[in-house]
Write an enzyme that holds these catalytic residues in place. Structure first.
Site, mmCIF file in Angstrom:
data_model
loop_
_atom_site.group_PDB
_atom_site.id
_atom_site.type_symbol
_atom_site.label_atom_id
_atom_site.label_comp_id
_atom_site.label_asym_id
_atom_site.label_seq_id
_atom_site.Cartn_x
_atom_site.Cartn_y
_atom_site.Cartn_z
ATOM 1 N N ASP A 28 0.875 -1.163 0.000
ATOM 2 C CA ASP A 28 0.000 0.000 0.000
ATOM 3 C C ASP A 28 0.926 1.230 0.000
ATOM 4 O O ASP A 28 2.141 1.108 0.185
ATOM 5 C CB ASP A 28 -0.881 -0.031 1.248
ATOM 6 C CG ASP A 28 -1.768 1.200 1.357
ATOM 7 O OD1 ASP A 28 -2.382 1.577 0.360
ATOM 8 O OD2 ASP A 28 -1.812 1.788 2.456
ATOM 9 N N ASP A 30 -0.212 5.102 1.126
ATOM 10 C CA ASP A 30 -0.479 6.016 2.239
ATOM 11 C C ASP A 30 -0.366 5.293 3.576
ATOM 12 O O ASP A 30 -0.991 4.251 3.789
ATOM 13 C CB ASP A 30 -1.883 6.610 2.116
ATOM 14 C CG ASP A 30 -1.994 7.605 0.981
ATOM 15 O OD1 ASP A 30 -0.975 8.225 0.628
ATOM 16 O OD2 ASP A 30 -3.102 7.766 0.440
ATOM 17 N N ASP A 39 -3.247 12.474 0.614
ATOM 18 C CA ASP A 39 -4.382 13.376 0.424
ATOM 19 C C ASP A 39 -4.432 14.439 1.519
ATOM 20 O O ASP A 39 -4.803 15.585 1.269
ATOM 21 C CB ASP A 39 -5.694 12.578 0.425
ATOM 22 C CG ASP A 39 -5.830 11.688 -0.812
ATOM 23 O OD1 ASP A 39 -5.166 11.972 -1.821
ATOM 24 O OD2 ASP A 39 -6.587 10.709 -0.752
ATOM 25 N N ASP A 119 -5.019 3.260 -3.153
ATOM 26 C CA ASP A 119 -6.170 4.089 -3.494
ATOM 27 C C ASP A 119 -5.802 5.579 -3.468
ATOM 28 O O ASP A 119 -6.687 6.425 -3.377
ATOM 29 C CB ASP A 119 -7.321 3.813 -2.519
ATOM 30 C CG ASP A 119 -8.669 4.277 -3.058
ATOM 31 O OD1 ASP A 119 -8.734 4.653 -4.240
ATOM 32 O OD2 ASP A 119 -9.652 4.276 -2.290
ATOM 33 N N ASP A 201 -1.927 -1.043 5.793
ATOM 34 C CA ASP A 201 -2.329 -0.445 7.073
ATOM 35 C C ASP A 201 -3.835 -0.270 7.194
ATOM 36 O O ASP A 201 -4.360 -0.227 8.303
ATOM 37 C CB ASP A 201 -1.673 0.930 7.244
ATOM 38 C CG ASP A 201 -2.292 1.952 6.306
ATOM 39 O OD1 ASP A 201 -3.156 2.734 6.759
ATOM 40 O OD2 ASP A 201 -1.958 1.952 5.110
#
Length: 264
Positions: A28, A30, A39, A119, A201
């Protein structure tokens, strides 16, 4: 400001035909590769460094990609430049020990194939990985498309559509992982990876982890949503989750686990 590793790809990397790597490592982005949400970090490029309440309150559950499209449009209206966005992403610190983990994986690149499944979006991820000097380590990045249009606005799009009820409307990481494993096995002449490792996470990292088998390992960041949800699953639905679970607080924890596997 962190100091990038400045790893460099071997000069013969393009021409050599390496043997197939034994292991697949999925990351992943972030709060896994980087130590906060990209973001959230980009919002600090706004003059007031925060979003207005009306925009924050417009979020709909399961439609985060849609919300970020609104945020980026608002930032463009407020005059936030491409350079400001770029700088805010470059300044995000890596998660503790993460660059050491990537250094270890680079030193064993004949064994490990690396992929990002996130994402976030392609502009944020590529900007950060290039600044850190590690972009070339990743064979593939699966994330939401994002690029600047002629007006200087960063335009974000959904990655795909899917029918998974567990995941946000724009991305199911399990669909991505299943399709990637099938495609790579075909490209590898029918040979699957010996083991798959998933490092994450968040809650949306649970769904892809369900694909993992008993020889594979899920690495949830300790005390983050993925870890808490896996703890609950292990207590109530143990048969549903087949992979080994190794919580981590630092990239060094993952290095230690991988070293033990390499020694077997």
């Amino acid at each position: 400001m962190f100091v990038p590793l400045m790893m460099t790809a071997p000069s013969n990397l393009t021409h050599a035909v390496p043997r197939e790597q034994r292991f697949l490592v999925l990351f992943d982005f972030d709060e896994t590769i980087i130590n906060e949400s990209s973001d959230d970090a980009v919002v600090r490029a706004l003059p007031g460094q925060r979003l207005p309440d009306w925009l924050k309150n417009s979020y709909r559950e399961g439609h985060y990609n849609e919300q970020m499209q609104k945020v980026l449009a608002y930032m463009a209206e407020e005059g936030v430049s491409k350079d400001s966005i770029h700088s805010s992403i470059e300044r995000i610190p890596p998660t503790p020990g993460l660059l050491n983990l990537l250094q270890y994986l680079q030193s064993h690149q004949d064994d490990f194939e690396l992929v990002v499944v996130s994402d976030a979006n392609m502009y944020f991820i590529e900007t950060w990985l290039k600044r850190a000097g590690v972009h070339h380590l990743f064979r593939k990045i699966f994330t939401n498309p994002a690029s600047f249009d002629a007006t200087g606005r960063l335009v974000l799009l959904p990655f795909h559509s899917h029918s998974c009820s567990r995941c946000p409307d724009n991305m199911c990481k399990q669909v991505i992982l299943r399709e990637y494993l099938a495609a790579r096995q075909k490209e590898r002449g029918g040979a699957p990876f010996q083991r798959v490792f998933y490092i994450g996470d968040g809650a949306n990292d649970i769904c892809p982890s369900l694909v993992l088998g008993p020889r594979d390992t899920a690495f949830p960041r300790r005390d983050f949503p993925m870890h808490r949800l896996l703890q609950g699953m292990q207590q109530s639905q143990e048969a549903m989750f087949k992979a080994n679970v190794v919580p981590w607080a630092s990239g060094e924890d993952i290095v230690d686990s991988l070293k033990k596997i390499m020694e077997r």
